[in-house]
Structure formats: structure tokens, C-alpha cells
Scaffold this active site. Structure first.
Site, PDB file in Angstrom:
ATOM      1  CG  ASP A  39      -1.588  -1.257   1.590  1.00  0.00           C
ATOM      2  OD1 ASP A  39      -1.629  -2.145   0.764  1.00  0.00           O
ATOM      3  OD2 ASP A  39      -2.138  -1.131   2.496  1.00  0.00           O
ATOM      4  CD  GLN A  92       2.353  -1.232   5.152  1.00  0.00           C
ATOM      5  OE1 GLN A  92       2.111  -2.324   5.637  1.00  0.00           O
ATOM      6  NE2 GLN A  92       2.847  -0.375   6.100  1.00  0.00           N
ATOM      7  CB  SER A 114      -1.859   0.992   5.579  1.00  0.00           C
ATOM      8  OG  SER A 114      -1.294   0.115   4.594  1.00  0.00           O
ATOM      9  CG  ASP A 150      -5.570  -0.082   6.528  1.00  0.00           C
ATOM     10  OD1 ASP A 150      -4.338  -0.431   7.031  1.00  0.00           O
ATOM     11  OD2 ASP A 150      -6.166  -0.852   5.833  1.00  0.00           O
TER      12      ASP A 150
HETATM   13  C1  FRU Z   1      -4.255  -3.607   2.401  1.00  0.00           C
HETATM   14  C2  FRU Z   1      -3.360  -4.132   3.795  1.00  0.00           C
HETATM   15  C3  FRU Z   1      -3.614  -3.090   4.929  1.00  0.00           C
HETATM   16  C4  FRU Z   1      -2.670  -3.344   5.898  1.00  0.00           C
HETATM   17  C5  FRU Z   1      -1.280  -3.494   5.318  1.00  0.00           C
HETATM   18  C6  FRU Z   1      -0.551  -4.425   5.509  1.00  0.00           C
HETATM   19  O1  FRU Z   1      -3.196  -4.389   1.374  1.00  0.00           O
HETATM   20  O2  FRU Z   1      -3.750  -5.625   4.137  1.00  0.00           O
HETATM   21  O3  FRU Z   1      -5.141  -3.265   5.520  1.00  0.00           O
HETATM   22  O4  FRU Z   1      -2.560  -2.143   6.810  1.00  0.00           O
HETATM   23  O5  FRU Z   1      -1.986  -3.830   3.788  1.00  0.00           O
HETATM   24  O6  FRU Z   1       0.785  -4.444   4.755  1.00  0.00           O
END
Ligand code: FRU
Length: 484
Positions: free
Chosen positions: A47, A63, A107, A167
């Protein structure tokens, strides 16, 4: 090497320099690197996080699991830009290194407060029984890029949510700071909760209630919700995992959708006069789109061109994932448009009439014009036999179809190898960006978008007009200063 849980969650400091060098060497062997799309320095990118403007620069994090193409122990790696096109990586900034984020700095978003950029994110914690505890936590980044974590939970898991609660996105509405967080209720249905910063203190959050956006309550989890304003109109971008296809059909493993409201009523946590649900992107992958309102008011968005639970051909080179171009969001006639920021034009190195081409560098932009009632098919990344990425503009039957079944190495075939969207039978334009293993197609300057990955074979670099008479321009693109 198999990605066991132990290997995914191995502490960062246990990875040796030699192992990291080997990952870099392996990555360098890949024939599929992008030229003007962000890639991870090493490992996996998912993300977009913390997209913001701070200290005279555009800031964007991704991420990152730095040790291979796997969803392991996540951190935030930072990118900076002065034009939203050229991004420079400045290192891994938010590490999973405290008891509040021990199993991943997940995230989140960012907002400037005083001289600092406040990073609001999910600390993913697993206890000794591997039970997850999601904490919404924060950190401050100063102008030298130094991170100081705020040593307290800013929003704890609510009693009416499962451990899927994450998030946080912070935003400013009429001078008041709010945040939304995605979650799953005890009936295993997704929700989005609205919080308010008491006295505009980013360490003091009070729940207002579940955001009312006419949730159809078929999704089991809402990942990555973002509320952004296009003029007065709130646009909710989110990823409703498990959304019933009867509500709105989609082909990807997980969709990224949006709704537009007429106005936002924060006291009642309500998007007023909400539109139908719409698919953000008709292509093969666009997920976890993050948007924010820039200081000049523009709504800017960037998507992860990848999907959870999908393996990619680049995995064998120890990396995965890329970002879309930065797109500006606008609304015309009630419809959301997404279109790359104007600075993308600076990459144009040469300009020629669109025609068949035996060989390109697979780094170009096309601006095409399609007449009303016309039918045409073009093949990009085409080999000598004309096999490649086919784009079919059928304005007689009102449909655009992208077929990647002949375009290089195949993956995720169980989700289909073609994607389509309806289109009005009118004169139509298509702006297409090709970047070796990425395509982004913007119909009518962003009215409909198809994004996706392709992993072409070495001889797939031509352009073929298979039928019809699309006219337009071919621009070779030159990124110039790749710093990643
Ligand atoms: C979405 C997600 C988010 C989480 C992150 C972890 O792709 O699953 O909900 O915060 O990726 O990497």
C-alpha cells in the site's frame, strides 16, 4: 526457500548484509523493471502510505517487506518528490520496533502539524498465542526525516470490532481534524468508523460513529478507507473485501471501490446523498488507493498496482509491487475522473504519429482518438506474430476490452485474463502509459481507467494496429533521473 511464518517475521537485524546483497543481485537480474513507476528498493511493496506535502516536498511512503517477495514484517519506506513524477527513496523510516507495532507498521496516513509530519498508522501486534492486537498509533517525522514514535495507543480496538481494525486516514474538514479507520464488526461485516480529534489534538481521538455511506453490508472487511474532497463533495475510496458481486460485479480477487456524496455531515458521521458504488479501476490490479487533499486543494491519489494473495512473475527475482502514477481526482457530470498529474508530460522525449512499430523500448505514452461507431484493436508489447497486450475499442457495442492472455508470462489466471468496461458510443480518447511491466489506460481523460501488470517476453516490444483506424500520437518517455 519457503516463506514460513518464522521467516516472514524474522527480526530485521537478523538479516545479514550478505543476504541483503543477494536479494539486490537477484533483483538486478529481472527483465521487468519499470522506468517511471515506483518500485521497492528491495522486497515487496504494497500500500501507499502517508501521502502528503511537507517541508516543500511531496512525501509518499510504501508498505515494505524488504527481504523478498512476501507479505512479512512490514515497515514504511519513504519516497520524496518535487514534481509527483520523480520519486527518490530516502530509506525505511517506520520500523516495526516497539511493543505497539512489533509485528508490522501497517498502513496509515500523514498530516503536517507545526514543524512535524504526523504519521498515523496501525501497529500490528501478535501476542504469544498469535492473537492479533491492532493499535492505531502515531509517530512524528521532523524536517530532517527523524522519526519519534508517540508512546501510546491513540485509538484502541473497539469492543464491537474484531481484530481487523486498521488503516487510519487523517483529514481536515473545515479546520477540524478527523480520521476514519476500517474494521470488521462482530457479525463479520465491514465498517468505517469516524473519529474526531478533540481540540484538534492528534493524540486525542473521540469516536463520532460509523460512517454512514449507505454501506450494503456484504463486505467482511473495509481496508484502506480514504475520505477526500473534490470541491465540496466527499469521495470515499475503500477496499470492501468480500463485496457481493451482485452489488457490483468485479473480477479481481479484491476490489477497490468508491462512492461520491453531495456533502459531508461530520456531526452525524454521514455522507449525504451518496452515489451508487463504483469500481475505481477496470484493470487487473489497483488496490489500497490512497488519496489526500493537497495544500492547493487538489485531490491526489496513488494506487498499489498489486493485490493481496497474488503471486507475481517478479517474485523469483525477490521483489514485487509497483505504484500507479499519481492521479488527480476531479468530478465531471457527477462522475469521478482520475488522470495523471500534468507533470507527466515532462517525460515526453520525442513525439511521432501513432502507427505500427516493430520495436519500441516499452516506455511510452499514447494519445489515441477513436471515432464514434468505430471498432479498433491495437496490440502493445507485441511480438513478431502480433501476440501481446490487446486493447479492443468497440464503440459499436459500447465496450473496451483489455486482454493480457498473450502478453508474456501469465499469472493470476484464475481471475481471468481479460477485463472490460462499458463505454458510450461517442468519439473517445485513450491515453495509455506503458512502462515495461506496467500499463495504465485512461479512457476519455480518466472517465474510466484500466491498470495492470504484464510481464512480457524479451521479444514483446512492438506496436500493432490489428484493426480499425485509431489515430494519435506516440511519445517516447524518458525518466531521466531514476534514483530508486
Ligand atoms: C492492504 C493491507 C492493509 C494493511 C496492510 C499491511 O493491502 O492489508 O489493510 O494495513 O496491507 O501491509
Amino acid at each position: 526457500m519457503e516463506w514460513t511464518t518464522e521467516r516472514r517475521y524474522r527480526p530485521y537485524e537478523d538479516w545479514t548484509q550478505e543476504e541483503i546483497q543477494n536479494i539486490k543481485k537477484n533483483m538486478a537480474q529481472s527483465p521487468w523493471h519499470t522506468h517511471y513507476h515506483v518500485e521497492p528498493k528491495t522486497g515487496l511493496l504494497n500500500d501507499p502510505n502517508g501521502f502528503s506535502y511537507f517541508d516543500g516536498k511531496w512525501i509518499l511512503f510504501y508498505q515494505n517487506f524488504p527481504f523478498g517477495a512476501a507479505h512479512g514484517l512490514k515497515s514504511w519506506a519513504q519516497l520524496e518528490s518535487d514534481d509527483l513524477i520523480h520519486f527518490k527513496e530516502t530509506g525505511i523510516k517506520v520500523l516495526p520496533d516497539t511493543p505497539l507495532d512489533s509485528h508490522g507498521a501497517y498502513s496509515g496516513s500523514a498530516m503536517q502539524f507545526g514543524d512535524n509530519l504526523f504519521l498515523f498508522y496501525t501497529g500490528n501486534v501478535r501476542d504469544e498465542n498469535w492473537i492479533r492486537h491492532p493499535y492505531q498509533i502515531g509517530a512524528l517525522m521532523d524536517k530532517d526525516g527523524k522519526i519519534t514514535k508517540i508512546d501510546k495507543i491513540l485509538i484502541d480496538q473497539p469492543a464491537d470490532s474484531t481484530d481487523h481494525f486498521r488503516d487510519p486516514q487523517i483529514f481536515n474538514f473545515k479546520g477540524q481534524y478527523y480520521a476514519i479507520v476500517g474494521g470488521q464488526d462482530l457479525e463479520k461485516k465491514g465498517f468505517v468508523r469516524l473519529y474526531k480529534a478533540v481540540d484538534n489534538d492528534y493524540t486525542n481521538w473521540q469516536a463520532v460513529g460509523n460512517l454512514d455511506f449507505a454501506n450494503d453490508r456484504t463486505a467482511y472487511m473495509m481496508e484502506c478507507p480514504n475520505l477526500v474532497f473534490v470541491g465540496e463533495q466527499p469521495v470515499l475510496l475503500y477496499c470492501p473485501q468480500g463485496l457481493d458481486k451482485k452489488v457490483l460485479d468485479y473480477d479481481n480477487i479484491f476490489p477497490n471501490m468508491y462512492k461520491i456524496g453531495a456533502s459531508f455531515d461530520p456531526e452525524n458521521a454521514k455522507m449525504v446523498d451518496v452515489s451508487q458504488l463504483q469500481n475505481m479501476d477496470y484493470g487487473f490490479e489497483a488496490y489500497a488507493t490512497q488519496a489526500f487533499n493537497a495544500p492547493d486543494g487538489r485531490a491526489l491519489a496513488v494506487s498499489w498496482l498489486g493485490l493481496p494473495d497474488v503471486s507475481y512473475p517478479s517474485d523469483r527475482f525477490d521483489y514485487q509491487g509497483t505504484f500507479s502514477l499519481v492521479k488527480e481526482l476531479t468530478i465531471k457530470d457527477g462522475k469521478l475522473y482520475q488522470y495523471p498529474v500534468a507533470a507527466i508530460k515532462d517525460l515526453r522525449a520525442s513525439e511521432e504519429v501513432f502507427s505500427n512499430r516493430a520495436q519500441t523500448k516499452n516506455t511510452y505514452e499514447l494519445e489515441l482518438n477513436l471515432e464514434a461507431n468505430s471498432q479498433s484493436e491495437i496490440v502493445l508489447l507485441a511480438d513478431q506474430e502480433g501476440k501481446g497486450l490487446s486493447i479492443n475499442f468497440d464503440l459499436v457495442n459500447g465496450q473496451v476490452t483489455v486482454d493480457r492472455s498473450q502478453a508474456g508470462e501469465q499469472y493470476a489466471q484464475e481471475f481471468g485474463t481479460t477485463r472490460s468496461c462499458p463505454i458510450d458510443n461517442q468519439a473517445t480518447t485513450a491515453t495509455i502509459f506503458i512502462d515495461n511491466s506496467v500499463f495504465e489506460i485512461f479512457i476519455n481523460k480518466g472517465e474510466k481507467v484500466f491498470s495492470g501488470r504484464v510481464f512480457p517476453h524479451a521479444d514483446q516490444n512492438g506496436i500493432l494496429i490489428r484493426s480499425g483506424n485509431p489515430t494519435g500520437t506516440y511519445y517516447e518517455l524518458d525518466y531521466g533521473r531514476k534514483t530508486n
